[in-house]
Design an enzyme around this catalytic site. Structure first.
Site, PDB file in Angstrom:
ATOM      1  N   TYR A  17      -1.310   6.653   1.541  1.00 18.11           N
ATOM      2  CA  TYR A  17      -1.382   5.079   0.517  1.00 18.11           C
ATOM      3  C   TYR A  17       0.201   4.687   0.688  1.00 18.11           C
ATOM      4  O   TYR A  17       0.550   4.040   1.507  1.00 18.11           O
ATOM      5  CB  TYR A  17      -1.723   5.405  -1.062  1.00 18.11           C
ATOM      6  CG  TYR A  17      -0.855   3.874  -1.356  1.00 18.11           C
ATOM      7  CD1 TYR A  17      -2.281   2.828  -1.278  1.00 18.11           C
ATOM      8  CD2 TYR A  17      -0.395   4.068  -2.642  1.00 18.11           C
ATOM      9  CE1 TYR A  17      -1.559   1.633  -2.221  1.00 18.11           C
ATOM     10  CE2 TYR A  17      -0.023   2.905  -3.465  1.00 18.11           C
ATOM     11  CZ  TYR A  17      -0.891   1.851  -2.771  1.00 18.11           C
ATOM     12  OH  TYR A  17      -0.614   0.045  -3.258  1.00 18.11           O
ATOM     13  N   GLU A  39      -3.983  -2.845  -9.137  1.00 15.73           N
ATOM     14  CA  GLU A  39      -3.156  -2.166  -9.997  1.00 15.73           C
ATOM     15  C   GLU A  39      -3.237  -2.857 -11.687  1.00 15.73           C
ATOM     16  O   GLU A  39      -3.316  -1.810 -12.689  1.00 15.73           O
ATOM     17  CB  GLU A  39      -1.537  -3.579 -10.011  1.00 15.73           C
ATOM     18  CG  GLU A  39      -1.682  -2.717  -8.801  1.00 15.73           C
ATOM     19  CD  GLU A  39      -0.388  -1.954  -8.515  1.00 15.73           C
ATOM     20  OE1 GLU A  39      -0.242  -0.381  -9.705  1.00 15.73           O
ATOM     21  OE2 GLU A  39       0.355  -0.789  -7.313  1.00 15.73           O
ATOM     22  N   TRP A  47      -2.312   7.103 -10.932  1.00 16.65           N
ATOM     23  CA  TRP A  47      -3.323   6.221  -9.602  1.00 16.65           C
ATOM     24  C   TRP A  47      -4.098   6.823  -9.334  1.00 16.65           C
ATOM     25  O   TRP A  47      -4.614   6.213  -7.885  1.00 16.65           O
ATOM     26  CB  TRP A  47      -1.828   5.665  -8.846  1.00 16.65           C
ATOM     27  CG  TRP A  47      -1.834   5.616  -7.783  1.00 16.65           C
ATOM     28  CD1 TRP A  47      -1.166   5.436  -6.869  1.00 16.65           C
ATOM     29  CD2 TRP A  47      -1.809   3.756  -7.646  1.00 16.65           C
ATOM     30  NE1 TRP A  47      -1.618   4.659  -5.540  1.00 16.65           N
ATOM     31  CE2 TRP A  47      -2.136   3.436  -6.040  1.00 16.65           C
ATOM     32  CE3 TRP A  47      -2.483   2.454  -8.221  1.00 16.65           C
ATOM     33  CZ2 TRP A  47      -2.626   2.088  -6.194  1.00 16.65           C
ATOM     34  CZ3 TRP A  47      -2.938   1.357  -7.634  1.00 16.65           C
ATOM     35  CH2 TRP A  47      -2.751   1.354  -6.968  1.00 16.65           C
TER      36      TRP A  47
END
Length: 185
Positions: A17, A39, A47
């Site tokens: 990512y 998000e 995350w």
């Protein structure tokens, strides 16, 4: 200050990512909607949890197709709430569906999500947050800030000495064009 650049290299989820998506400009509606949804899902969580559940969330939300998600009703919400592969927070799930509906309206007025973002650029983070709060639901400073950093509209995704930052400079994301002093820490 802790940098994502410090934890991502070599990590099986963070690494790809960081190296291939974080801070890179996006214009595709589906990709922008997915990133905004991720998000939202991250709020209050790590995350890493989001990245691990991402494939299941893409499948559960029909590839984050805005029109399909906007048409979700009670049966789809029940399906999502019972799916152990995704983040099952009722408020977040409802926000995803509502934001898909708001994106449809925005698309009708503005042409596309990407065009709407570009038309408002440049703004300060505070002004972006106000704009997103008036346009979508479940928007806070972290959700909006991370979303915009993740698509190249706010600086701060990478340290100046990060190899990905050097790649991004060659792509010329929007925040470089407005004279942001990215290299200060």
């Amino acid at each position: 200050m802790s940098w994502y650049c410090d934890i991502a290299p070599g990590h099986p989820f963070h690494g790809p990512y960081h190296d291939q998506e974080y801070g890179f400009p996006l214009t595709d509606e589906r990709a922008l909607f997915e990133r905004l949804c991720l998000e939202i899902f991250q709020a209050g969580l790590s995350w890493l949890i989001v990245l691990k559940k991402r494939p299941s969330m893409v499948a559960a939300f029909d590839g984050f197709d805005v029109d399909k998600v906007a048409a979700y009703g009670d049966s789809e919400m029940d399906r999502l709430l019972s799916d152990p592969g995704i983040i099952r927070n009722r408020r977040k799930l409802a926000a995803i569906v509502e934001n898909a509906r708001r994106l449809q309206a925005l698309r009708a007025r503005e042409g596309s999500f990407a065009a709407w973002i570009e038309r408002h650029h440049p703004l300060s983070k505070e002004d972006w947050v106000r704009l997103f709060k008036s346009s979508f639901v479940f928007m806070g400073g972290e959700v909006v800030g991370e979303f915009l950093m993740s698509i190249g509209y706010l600086p701060g995704a990478h340290r100046a000495d990060c190899p990905v930052c050097l790649k991004l400079v060659s792509i010329n994301p929007p925040w470089i064009q407005v004279g942001e002093d990215f290299y200060s820490k």
